[in-house]
Design a protein around this motif. Structure first.
Motif, PDB file in Angstrom:
ATOM      1  N   LYS A   1      -0.804  47.428  48.902  1.00 36.77           N
ATOM      2  CA  LYS A   1      -1.586  48.311  49.756  1.00 36.77           C
ATOM      3  C   LYS A   1      -1.311  49.793  49.471  1.00 36.77           C
ATOM      4  CE  LYS A   1      -1.332  44.923  53.521  1.00 36.77           C
ATOM      5  NZ  LYS A   1      -0.780  44.674  54.885  1.00 36.77           N
ATOM      6  N   GLY A   2      -0.524  50.066  48.432  1.00 35.38           N
ATOM      7  CA  GLY A   2      -0.204  51.448  48.108  1.00 35.38           C
ATOM      8  C   GLY A   2       0.866  52.055  48.981  1.00 35.38           C
ATOM      9  N   LYS A   3       1.747  51.199  49.533  1.00 37.53           N
ATOM     10  CA  LYS A   3       2.793  51.686  50.422  1.00 37.53           C
ATOM     11  C   LYS A   3       4.180  51.316  49.895  1.00 37.53           C
ATOM     12  CE  LYS A   3      -0.040  51.283  54.613  1.00 37.53           C
ATOM     13  NZ  LYS A   3      -0.133  50.662  55.968  1.00 37.53           N
ATOM     14  N   VAL A   4       5.161  52.108  50.301  1.00 38.80           N
ATOM     15  CA  VAL A   4       6.561  51.809  50.022  1.00 38.80           C
ATOM     16  C   VAL A   4       7.128  51.074  51.224  1.00 38.80           C
ATOM     17  CG1 VAL A   4       8.812  52.761  49.435  1.00 38.80           C
ATOM     18  CG2 VAL A   4       6.743  53.917  48.661  1.00 38.80           C
ATOM     19  N   HIS A   5       7.754  49.933  50.997  1.00 39.40           N
ATOM     20  CA  HIS A   5       8.388  49.195  52.086  1.00 39.40           C
ATOM     21  C   HIS A   5       9.720  49.866  52.407  1.00 39.40           C
ATOM     22  CE1 HIS A   5       8.868  45.749  54.692  1.00 39.40           C
ATOM     23  NE2 HIS A   5      10.075  45.538  54.201  1.00 39.40           N
ATOM     24  N   ALA A   6       9.955  50.140  53.681  1.00 37.39           N
ATOM     25  CA  ALA A   6      11.135  50.916  54.059  1.00 37.39           C
ATOM     26  C   ALA A   6      12.431  50.115  54.001  1.00 37.39           C
ATOM     27  CB  ALA A   6      10.946  51.487  55.465  1.00 37.39           C
TER      28      ALA A   6
ATOM     29  N   VAL B   1      13.471  62.079  53.361  1.00 36.19           N
ATOM     30  CA  VAL B   1      12.271  62.777  53.830  1.00 36.19           C
ATOM     31  C   VAL B   1      11.226  61.783  54.313  1.00 36.19           C
ATOM     32  CG1 VAL B   1      10.326  64.208  53.103  1.00 36.19           C
ATOM     33  CG2 VAL B   1      12.657  64.850  52.465  1.00 36.19           C
ATOM     34  N   ARG B   2      11.021  60.712  53.561  1.00 31.96           N
ATOM     35  CA  ARG B   2      10.046  59.702  53.996  1.00 31.96           C
ATOM     36  C   ARG B   2      10.392  59.184  55.394  1.00 31.96           C
ATOM     37  NH1 ARG B   2       6.287  57.673  50.562  1.00 31.96           N
ATOM     38  NH2 ARG B   2       6.521  57.919  48.296  1.00 31.96           N
ATOM     39  N   GLU B   3      11.651  58.892  55.615  1.00 28.10           N
ATOM     40  CA  GLU B   3      12.056  58.383  56.922  1.00 28.10           C
ATOM     41  C   GLU B   3      11.882  59.446  58.003  1.00 28.10           C
ATOM     42  OE1 GLU B   3      16.034  57.066  56.209  1.00 28.10           O
ATOM     43  OE2 GLU B   3      15.405  55.076  55.495  1.00 28.10           O
ATOM     44  N   ALA B   4      12.188  60.705  57.673  1.00 29.18           N
ATOM     45  CA  ALA B   4      12.120  61.781  58.669  1.00 29.18           C
ATOM     46  C   ALA B   4      10.690  62.055  59.114  1.00 29.18           C
ATOM     47  CB  ALA B   4      12.753  63.046  58.103  1.00 29.18           C
TER      48      ALA B   4
ATOM     49  N   PHE C   1       5.056  56.686  54.173  1.00 27.09           N
ATOM     50  CA  PHE C   1       5.414  55.678  53.188  1.00 27.09           C
ATOM     51  C   PHE C   1       4.274  55.332  52.236  1.00 27.09           C
ATOM     52  CE2 PHE C   1       8.600  55.238  56.470  1.00 27.09           C
ATOM     53  CZ  PHE C   1       9.764  55.171  55.721  1.00 27.09           C
ATOM     54  N   ALA C   2       3.254  56.186  52.162  1.00 24.92           N
ATOM     55  CA  ALA C   2       2.250  56.025  51.115  1.00 24.92           C
ATOM     56  C   ALA C   2       2.903  56.340  49.778  1.00 24.92           C
ATOM     57  CB  ALA C   2       1.071  56.957  51.356  1.00 24.92           C
ATOM     58  N   ILE C   3       2.698  55.489  48.782  1.00 24.93           N
ATOM     59  CA  ILE C   3       3.410  55.625  47.515  1.00 24.93           C
ATOM     60  C   ILE C   3       3.227  57.001  46.908  1.00 24.93           C
ATOM     61  CG2 ILE C   3       3.386  54.865  45.090  1.00 24.93           C
ATOM     62  CD1 ILE C   3       3.059  52.002  46.100  1.00 24.93           C
ATOM     63  N   ASP C   4       2.003  57.487  46.853  1.00 22.24           N
ATOM     64  CA  ASP C   4       1.717  58.733  46.148  1.00 22.24           C
ATOM     65  C   ASP C   4       1.798  59.961  47.031  1.00 22.24           C
ATOM     66  OD1 ASP C   4       1.279  57.392  43.740  1.00 22.24           O
ATOM     67  OD2 ASP C   4      -0.811  56.966  44.272  1.00 22.24           O
ATOM     68  N   ALA C   5       2.370  59.836  48.232  1.00 23.11           N
ATOM     69  CA  ALA C   5       2.376  60.962  49.162  1.00 23.11           C
ATOM     70  C   ALA C   5       3.347  62.058  48.762  1.00 23.11           C
ATOM     71  CB  ALA C   5       2.698  60.480  50.569  1.00 23.11           C
ATOM     72  N   VAL C   6       4.462  61.706  48.106  1.00 23.46           N
ATOM     73  CA  VAL C   6       5.486  62.704  47.808  1.00 23.46           C
ATOM     74  C   VAL C   6       5.931  62.625  46.350  1.00 23.46           C
ATOM     75  CG1 VAL C   6       6.339  62.699  50.188  1.00 23.46           C
ATOM     76  CG2 VAL C   6       7.421  61.219  48.503  1.00 23.46           C
TER      77      VAL C   6
END
Length: 292
Positions: A203-208, A228-231, A235-240
C-alpha cells in the motif's frame, strides 16, 4: 564491564537493545537464487568457488551493492535457471527487476550496472514488494529457527514474492526481513506483524512495528528517519528523505525539515551472534528532533 547472558543472541538482544538504526547499509541489492550449499558467508567460496566469489565481492564493493543468496522457503529446488533480483533503494530512484540466468558468472557483468540511476532493463520490472526473510542457519541458528516459520507463513499469503535469504546483518534481531525495493528492514516480527508489514508495503506504507531502518542510510540516518516518522505519525514510504551525517536532516515532501541529534549509547556486553564472544552493544539513538 558488565556481561549478561541468555540462551540465544536474539533472546538476549530483545532484553534492551533498540531496533532503529540497525539495518545493514546497502543502497543496492543483487540476490542470486542458490537452493543449496550456502557457506557461512555467501562469498566464502563454498557455493560459487573461490575465484568467482572473490571477483563478485570486489565488483559488489565497487558498485556499493550487497549480494544475497535466496531460495524458495521450505524446500531445495534445483532448476536449469536461477532467479536474480536486482534492486536500488534510494527514494525517487527505487526499483526492482527480476531475471533468469543460467550461470552465476553472468553476475560479473550485471553487478556493476546496479548503481544509482534508472533501472538497467536487464529483466522484468517487479511491481509488488518482495520479502526476503533471513534463514541462514550456517551463519546463526536464530535465523533458521525463527526465520523459516515466518518465511513459510508469508509464502502461504504472498506466494512467489517471498524468499528465504542469506545473512542480512544482525542475527540477534531475528527473525529479520528486508523489503525490496525500498530496503526497509525489520526485526523481531511475529507472524501477524510480518504479514502486516508486507501488506503495508504493498500500500506504499512503512510498517512501524519492528522497523530497523531503510538500508539506504547509515545507522544515524536510519534512527533519525524512524524518530521523525514516529513523532509526526507519517509512514508513507515516499514521504521523507534523509541527509545523512552526524546530525541527520530529515525532509518531508511537503517542505518541512528536522535536524535530529543522535548519540551512541553502550549496553552490557553480549554476543552479537550465538557462540560469539561477548562485546558491548552500542546502539545509535535519536535524542532530539529540532524543526528547521
Amino acid at each position: 564491564m558488565t556481561t549478561i547472558s541468555a540462551p540465544t543472541c536474539s533472546a538476549l538482544s530483545a532484553l534492551d537493545e533498540p531496533l532503529p538504526g540497525t539495518a545493514a547499509t546497502a543502497p543496492g541489492y543483487v540476490c542470486l537464487e542458490v537452493p543449496t550449499g550456502w557457506g557461512r558467508d555467501v562469498l566464502d567460496g563454498t557455493a560459487l568457488g573461490a575465484e568467482l566469489s572473490d571477483e563478485l565481492s570486489a565488483r559488489a564493493k565497487a558498485a556499493d551493492v550487497r549480494i544475497l543468496f535466496i531460495r524458495r522457503p521450505g524446500r531445495d529446488v534445483v532448476r536449469e535457471t536461477r532467479t536474480v533480483l536486482l534492486a536500488r533503494t534510494e527514494p525517487e530512484n527505487t526499483w526492482c527487476e527480476r531475471l533468469e540466468i543460467t550461470e552465476p558468472a553472468e553476475l560479473l557483468d550485471i553487478v556493476p550496472r546496479v548503481v544509482a540511476g534508472p533501472a538497467p532493463g536487464f529483466g522484468t520490472a517487479v511491481q509488488d514488494p518482495i520479502a526476503l526473510v533471513c534463514a541462514h542457519g550456517k551463519r546463526d541458528r536464530c535465523c533458521a529457527v525463527l526465520g523459516r516459520p515466518i518465511a513459510a507463513a508469508l509464502t502461504a499469503a504472498f506466494g512467489q514474492d517471498v524468499w528465504e535469504c542469506s545473512h542480512t546483518g544482525g542475527h540477534r534481531f531475528a527473525p529479520s526481513m528486508i523489503m525490496l525495493p525500498t530496503g526497509y528492514t525489520y526485526g523481531r516480527l511475529d507472524e501477524d506483524d510480518s504479514l502486516a508489514a508486507v501488506r503495508d508495503a504493498g500500500k506504499g506504507k512503512v510498517h512501524a512495528a519492528g522497523l530497523r531502518g531503510r538500508s539506504t542510510w547509515g545507522a544515524a540516518g536510519q534512527a533519525a528517519e524512524i524518530a521523525v516518522r514516529e513523532a509526526i505519525d507519517e509512514f508513507a514510504i515516499d514521504a521523507v528523505t534523509v541527509e545523512d551525517g552526524d546530525e541527520p536532516i530529515v525532509r518531508h515532501r511537503d517542505g518541512r525539515a528536522w535536524q535530529v541529534g543522535v548519540e551512541t549509547s553502550e549496553l552490557p556486553a553480549r554476543p552479537a551472534s550465538c557462540g560469539a564472544a561477548a562485546k558491548p552493544a552500542r546502539p545509535v539513538v535519536a535524542t532530539t528532533i529540532t524543526p528547521l
